[in-house]
Motif scaffolding. Structure first.
Motif, PDB file in Angstrom:
ATOM      1  N   ALA A 135      -3.098 -19.694  14.004  1.00  0.00           N
ATOM      2  CA  ALA A 135      -2.087 -20.216  14.917  1.00  0.00           C
ATOM      3  C   ALA A 135      -2.643 -20.161  16.336  1.00  0.00           C
ATOM      4  O   ALA A 135      -3.350 -19.212  16.694  1.00  0.00           O
ATOM      5  CB  ALA A 135      -0.810 -19.401  14.824  1.00  0.00           C
ATOM      6  N   PRO A 136      -2.373 -21.158  17.160  1.00  0.00           N
ATOM      7  CA  PRO A 136      -2.909 -21.177  18.530  1.00  0.00           C
ATOM      8  C   PRO A 136      -2.451 -19.958  19.337  1.00  0.00           C
ATOM      9  O   PRO A 136      -1.267 -19.614  19.357  1.00  0.00           O
ATOM     10  CB  PRO A 136      -2.319 -22.463  19.121  1.00  0.00           C
ATOM     11  CG  PRO A 136      -1.981 -23.317  17.947  1.00  0.00           C
ATOM     12  CD  PRO A 136      -1.581 -22.365  16.869  1.00  0.00           C
ATOM     13  N   GLY A 137      -3.415 -19.292  19.958  1.00  0.00           N
ATOM     14  CA  GLY A 137      -3.107 -18.172  20.846  1.00  0.00           C
ATOM     15  C   GLY A 137      -2.555 -16.946  20.160  1.00  0.00           C
ATOM     16  O   GLY A 137      -1.929 -16.096  20.809  1.00  0.00           O
ATOM     17  N   ALA A 138      -2.752 -16.822  18.860  1.00  0.00           N
ATOM     18  CA  ALA A 138      -2.222 -15.665  18.131  1.00  0.00           C
ATOM     19  C   ALA A 138      -3.213 -15.249  17.053  1.00  0.00           C
ATOM     20  O   ALA A 138      -3.949 -16.078  16.511  1.00  0.00           O
ATOM     21  CB  ALA A 138      -0.867 -15.987  17.511  1.00  0.00           C
ATOM     22  N   ASP A 139      -3.213 -13.982  16.747  1.00  0.00           N
ATOM     23  CA  ASP A 139      -4.129 -13.476  15.728  1.00  0.00           C
ATOM     24  C   ASP A 139      -3.433 -13.419  14.364  1.00  0.00           C
ATOM     25  O   ASP A 139      -3.466 -12.407  13.673  1.00  0.00           O
ATOM     26  CB  ASP A 139      -4.624 -12.079  16.132  1.00  0.00           C
ATOM     27  CG  ASP A 139      -5.783 -11.624  15.237  1.00  0.00           C
ATOM     28  OD1 ASP A 139      -6.471 -12.509  14.693  1.00  0.00           O
ATOM     29  OD2 ASP A 139      -5.966 -10.403  15.090  1.00  0.00           O
ATOM     30  N   ILE A 140      -2.775 -14.516  14.020  1.00  0.00           N
ATOM     31  CA  ILE A 140      -2.143 -14.650  12.714  1.00  0.00           C
ATOM     32  C   ILE A 140      -2.476 -16.037  12.166  1.00  0.00           C
ATOM     33  O   ILE A 140      -2.855 -16.944  12.917  1.00  0.00           O
ATOM     34  CB  ILE A 140      -0.616 -14.456  12.776  1.00  0.00           C
ATOM     35  CG1 ILE A 140       0.027 -15.473  13.718  1.00  0.00           C
ATOM     36  CG2 ILE A 140      -0.262 -13.034  13.175  1.00  0.00           C
ATOM     37  CD1 ILE A 140       1.544 -15.451  13.721  1.00  0.00           C
TER      38      ILE A 140
END
Length: 596
Positions: A487-492
């Motif tokens: 996901a953009p800008g997230a570590d998921i």
């Protein structure tokens, strides 16, 4: 093609020749005043109500939709009465799908039906023409292979024209005012080819202002000037149907007096064009149901003096917040399907409900045609609710992932909200379900990260807009392999982000066995795990459509009984997964025609 002149007075015929107009058979006026009748049941009792209204409004041409299952005698009775009142009747048919080669037989079926019907009744009961309403630009295919759609549409139309050649039928077709910007394979303008092929075109100039910068006069100038050069006839059409979110495209709510004044002005101002043949109003029922006075501010800010009228009753659910749908008493385990053809809901609702009862369904994703008035869906949803079926509005297209197309998504949101505000609790949708698969776009291959960034931004906007004033459920279809992307800008993973953002997801676990490492449960384990952690419901979606990706993708080869056996295994296999909420089958049109 010439229309019959046997009932025209010599003086009238001379007048028509002088002004270069062709009048529908049996009509005495030189200028056409037409309307569409989409509800064929309106003529079952002889159509006296419709004919009375036509006389009242000076209508001399009716585009009457053909229900080929209705007895020929019903048509003959109505057409004879219409002709006695100097009203011409053209057989109306059309569907966006008629632009595609696979639907050519249905399109030609209209021509064959009219030819056979006219051959079997006296002249006084015959249709005077055929009118087509085919709008291929609403098809998903238009967005991704427009040239091919235009080519197949032209081919289909040519086949129909050939089928009715020599029949003495007047031929007409609806076109939008903006079609002058599209061309055929040989570079010829589409609207020029259509004008040259038909006796008249009806230009859908759907605006509610006459002479503003973007008013009807301005928008139809190109078509009228072209028709002048070609020696062809143009009918200019306006709209009276309710258009949620697009009030500028309709006279709905502005009152019959305001519409009448606008029509008078159009008739006067357009008479300078030799091609101008008259006006048409879409459609007869919406036109008839307009109030005499004004119940909304006209677009130019000037309000004609209305006739005194009793106040209307408030509509159910009026107010800023969108009212909730009535709860449905159903099994907690979802068992449902997708209805992709909006016209199935509108035209064949009883067939869908009978299928749902047979298959013990309690959940439907129903695609909406946003051009239709709210009453097109309210009866179906009410009956579904009574049968214990929860209905969610369905929409989507690969290009909805791109930021430039966010307004398309928001149009669906606004339509559903206004719909739910306007109907009773048992007629309301329970949510909006999106099917957006941008990985089929060239842009995905070029820069998937950018597409994902725009896609998630659009989904975020969708949920925010939906939830700001409603409790409607937000959901979407999701591919099983999206967990491979971040996901953009997230570590998921992208899958985890989508599950967390939506109220539920339908995971496209397209496999034809329940168990095994490559079965329905096996390919879903990552997403089911995420849903368990997040406390979110997950519905498993399976495929019944024939697939070219491999037999293991779909139950098409095995059939419905085998699919049911495999789906029955899922609750046991997923008994330790509280997120698992049931299954849906893609889709109704394939399932109902599946192998036993």
């Amino acid at each position: 093609m010439n229309v019959r002149g046997c009932r025209k007075l010599a003086g009238l015929l001379m007048a028509l020749l002088l002004v270069g107009l062709q009048t529908p058979a049996y009509a005495e006026q030189a200028e056409v005043k037409a309307t569409w009748v989409w509800q064929t049941e309106w003529i079952k009792d002889g159509g006296e109500d419709l004919l009375d209204y036509s006389r009242e409004e000076g209508i001399n041409l009716i585009y009457l939709q053909i229900n080929r299952q209705m007895p020929a005698g019903s048509y003959q009775t109505f057409v004879e009465k219409a002709h006695a009142a100097n009203i011409a009747v053209h057989a109306l048919g059309g569907d966006p799908g008629w632009a595609l080669e696979k639907h050519l037989p249905d399109m030609l079926g209209l021509a064959d039906w009219v030819n056979d019907y006219n051959a079997g009744v006296p002249e006084s009961g015959r249709f005077d023409g055929i009118h087509l309403d085919i709008e291929p630009y609403v098809l998903p295919e238009w967005e991704i292979r427009q040239e091919q759609v235009i080519s197949s549409w032209k081919s289909n139309i040519s086949a129909l024209l050939s089928r009715v050649s020599g029949s003495d039928l007047e031929l007409g077709i609806d076109i939008p005012f903006w079609f002058d910007s599209y061309t055929l394979e040989d570079g010829a303008p589409v609207n020029e080819w259509l004008m040259g092929s038909f006796d008249h075109v009806t230009v859908m100039a759907y605006r509610n202002q006459v002479d503003s910068e973007h008013g009807i006069l301005s928008l139809t100038r190109t078509e009228l000037e072209l028709a002048d050069r070609l020696g062809k006839r143009v009918v200019v059409a306006v709209n009276t149907k309710e258009m949620p979110g697009e009030a500028h495209t309709t006279f709905h709510g502005l009152g019959r007096e305001y519409l009448s004044s606008a029509l008078d002005q159009l008739s006067a101002d357009l008479s300078s064009y030799s091609s101008f043949a008259g006006l048409a109003v879409h459609d007869a029922r919406s036109w008839r149901d307009m109030p005499a006075g004004v119940d909304a501010e006209p677009p130019n800010g000037e309000k004609p003096a209305p006739n005194p009228a009793p106040p209307s009753s408030p509509r159910p659910g009026d107010g800023r917040r969108v009212p909730d749908a009535d709860p449905i008493e159903r099994d907690p385990q979802v068992r449902g399907t997708y209805i992709w053809e909006a016209r199935d809901v509108i035209e064949d609702s009883q067939e869908i409900l009978a299928f749902a009862k047979e298959k013990n369904l309690n959940w439907l994703y129903v695609r909406l045609d946003l051009e239709q008035p709210f009453e097109s869906y309210s009866s179906f949803v009410k009956q579904a609710s009574a049968a214990g079926i929860e209905v969610h509005a369905l929409g989507g297209h690969p290009i909805w992932a791109l930021q430039e197309n966010r307004p398309r998504m928001m149009r669906l949101v606004n339509y559903v909200k206004e719909y739910n505000r306007s109907v009773a609790g048992d007629e309301r949708f329970h949510g909006i379900h999106l099917d957006i698969e941008p990985y089929v776009l060239p842009a995905w291959q070029a820069d998937s990260d950018q597409v994902i960034a725009e896609w998630t931004s659009n989904l975020d906007a969708f949920v925010s807009e939906l939830k700001k004033d409603s409790s409607l459920e937000a959901s979407m279809d999701m591919a099983v392999w999206l967990d491979k992307h971040k996901a953009p800008g997230a570590d998921i993973s992208l899958s985890q982000w989508m599950i967390s953002r939506m109220d539920h997801v339908a995971l496209m676990a397209f496999r034809d066995t329940a168990a095994g490492s490559n079965g329905i449960v096996g390919v879903s384990k990552e997403e089911i795990g995420f849903a368990n952690e997040l406390g979110k419901p997950i519905i498993l979606s399976v495929e019944m459509k024939e697939s070219h990706e491999g037999d293991h993708i779909t139950f098409f080869e095995e059939g419905a009984a085998f699919m049911e056996e495999e789906l029955a295994k899922l609750p046991g296999l997923l008994q330790d997964s509280p997120a698992y909420t049931g299954h849906v089958v893609h889709a109704y049109e394939y399932w109902k025609n599946a192998k036993p």
